[in-house]
Design an enzyme around this catalytic site. Structure first.
Site, short mmCIF file in Angstrom:
data_model
loop_
_atom_site.label_atom_id
_atom_site.label_comp_id
_atom_site.label_asym_id
_atom_site.label_seq_id
_atom_site.Cartn_x
_atom_site.Cartn_y
_atom_site.Cartn_z
N LEU A 1 0.75 -1.07 0.11
CA LEU A 1 0.02 0.10 0.02
C LEU A 1 0.75 1.31 0.09
O LEU A 1 0.38 2.37 -0.67
CB LEU A 1 -0.94 0.09 1.25
CG LEU A 1 -1.91 -1.03 1.27
CD1 LEU A 1 -2.49 -1.09 2.55
CD2 LEU A 1 -2.94 -0.84 0.07
N GLY A 2 2.04 1.27 0.75
CA GLY A 2 2.93 2.45 0.63
C GLY A 2 4.14 2.16 1.38
O GLY A 2 4.44 1.04 2.02
N GLY B 1 7.70 4.13 3.31
CA GLY B 1 8.48 5.43 4.05
C GLY B 1 9.60 4.83 4.34
O GLY B 1 10.28 4.06 4.07
N VAL C 1 3.70 -0.53 4.51
CA VAL C 1 2.33 -0.75 4.85
C VAL C 1 1.82 -1.91 3.79
O VAL C 1 1.94 -1.44 2.63
CB VAL C 1 1.55 0.18 4.98
CG1 VAL C 1 0.14 -0.17 5.54
CG2 VAL C 1 1.85 1.20 6.05
N LYS D 1 1.69 -3.07 9.04
CA LYS D 1 2.91 -2.04 9.02
C LYS D 1 3.90 -2.55 9.45
O LYS D 1 4.01 -3.33 10.55
CB LYS D 1 2.45 -1.03 9.86
CG LYS D 1 3.31 0.33 9.86
CD LYS D 1 3.02 1.57 10.43
CE LYS D 1 3.98 2.50 10.18
NZ LYS D 1 3.43 3.87 10.90
N ASP E 1 1.94 14.99 14.36
CA ASP E 1 2.29 14.76 12.61
C ASP E 1 1.04 14.95 12.32
O ASP E 1 0.50 14.18 11.05
CB ASP E 1 3.12 13.96 12.46
CG ASP E 1 3.63 14.03 10.89
OD1 ASP E 1 3.44 15.01 10.49
OD2 ASP E 1 4.13 12.99 10.37
#
Length: 424
Positions: free
Chosen positions: A16-17, A19, A24, A39, A133
């Protein structure tokens, strides 16, 4: 490195993503026929125990909130090669950033999203967690039969702590969304930093671009009128000039959007240091008792005969009066106020008569347990006041202490009733 094809009964679907510190993945639970997000810490950090602990701390803090507007954490674990991960609810509608990128929102929709985000942040603040954040990418959206679209606060600002712990010197932040005080060394961060972030999100939802603002300048209006004024207050450079907490901001924004200037003015007039919700009612009960306001609590309500009690010792009654203001620190957002309240409880417990000795002990024990953790970790109250989240063990102990205090309404009720009868 990809996670395994399966994690127990979970089957990997796609990434999904990604960083700097974590990736994730979407997994599917075949037995429950539901999707979840997993995650995982990036494999180049798994040998850093301090980074691993801070990563897992995010899961614990999210779980502690127990909020319908904070992403759910279902489980955590470690793969065969030692990669830590945790399992979360899946946000099938993407993020608020995705939503805004698709086009402008109606004002009512923008206000609703801010309201939901404020509720999630308030629940985090209730267990002593400042997000740090808040930005559209960290506000997830999922389908909901009741709300239609439910917002979930995710991804606590622990990336900043991870960057610091890992030795990176590059500033980790979100231009336009990070409160100015977060870049000032030695400044204590509280919930008003999240008010700033949420204000920047609202600024974006109403057509502005926070990344183009000067964070040290007064916020230019993303439009005109009462809505813009409410957002401008959230984006003030100095924390004391902002809304005191996310709920106050969301309430004022809703009133302004609905054209209720009188209601907006009433919210503006609220004290800048609103008490945290987790013990606000209990603190009000205790303070009312100390001030002799006769607020009814528990089984002895107004108009109900109260059983007689023996007169309380004069020193005890005097202690309640002298330390009443300090006791209110138990419900405050400032660790310095909490310390003052803790010291007040310690002192009054020593003076308490037998009838309420056990009640004062039950109020004092969580505070003593927290101070024991401070001692064991070599953390002073001053260190805790500067950065409550610096030591993961202290942060978890603070959550436990706050939860124990949050359940003290019945105890405070007995203390209040006894003081009302015994300290006349």
């Amino acid at each position: 490195m990809a996670l395994p094809e399966t994690l127990g009964r979970l089957r990997r679907v796609r990434r999904l993503g990604v960083g700097a510190f974590a990736t994730v993945w979407l997994y599917h639970d075949d037995e429950l026929d539901s999707d979840v997000a997993v995650k995982a810490l990036a494999d180049n950090w798994v040998d850093r125990l301090d980074v691993v602990e801070r990563f897992l701390q995010e899961a614990r803090l999210l779980r502690a909130a127990e909020s319908e507007h904070v992403v759910e954490v279902h489980d955590l674990g470690e793969t065969a090669d030692g990669t830590p991960y945790f399992v979360m609810g899946y946000a099938d509608l993407g993020t608020v950033a995705d939503l805004v990128d698709r086009g402008p929102l109606e004002p009512a929709a923008a206000v609703d999203l801010i309201d939901q985000a404020a509720r999630g942040l308030a629940d985090l603040h209730a267990v002593g967690v400042v997000h740090r954040d808040v930005k559209p990418q960290n506000l997830l959206l999922r389908s909901d039969r009741r709300l239609g679209r439910r917002l979930l606060v995710a991804d606590l600002g622990l990336a900043k702590e991870l960057a610091f712990a890992s030795g990176l010197t590059k500033v980790v932040g979100s231009p336009g969304y990070q409160a100015p005080e977060q870049g000032r060394p030695g400044v204590r961060i509280d919930q008003r930093a999240d008010v700033y972030g949420l204000g920047a999100v609202a600024y974006r939802l109403f057509g502005g671009r926070p990344e183009e603002r000067d964070p040290e300048a007064s916020a230019p209006n993303p439009g005109a009128g009462a809505v813009a004024d409410v957002i401008e207050r959230a984006l003030q450079p100095e924390p004391d000039r902002r809304w005191p907490d996310p709920l106050a901001f969301a309430e004022a924004l809703r009133a302004a959007a609905a054209g209720e200037p009188d209601r907006t003015a009433a919210v503006v007039a609220e004290p800048l240091r609103r008490r945290w919700r987790w013990v606000a009612a209990a603190a009000a009960v205790l303070l009312a008792a100390l001030l002799g306001l006769g607020l009814a609590v528990g089984p002895f309500g107004r108009g109900t005969a109260e059983p007689p009690v023996d007169p309380a010792p004069a020193a005890y009654c005097a202690g309640l009066v002298q330390r009443g203001e300090a006791l209110s620190g138990l419900s405050g957002a400032d660790p310095k106020d909490l310390r003052a309240g803790t010291q007040a409880v310690h002192a009054i417990r020593q003076l308490a008569p037998p009838e309420v000795a056990a009640d004062w002990a039950s109020l004092d024990d969580p505070l003593l347990a927290f101070e024991a953790v401070l001692d064991e970790t070599g953390t002073s109250w001053e260190d805790y006041a500067t950065d409550p989240d610096e030591n993961p063990r202290v942060a978890e102990a603070a959550i436990t202490m706050r939860r124990d205090l949050a359940g003290s309404a019945e105890t405070l009720g007995r203390i209040q009733q006894h003081a009302r009868q015994g300290c006349r």
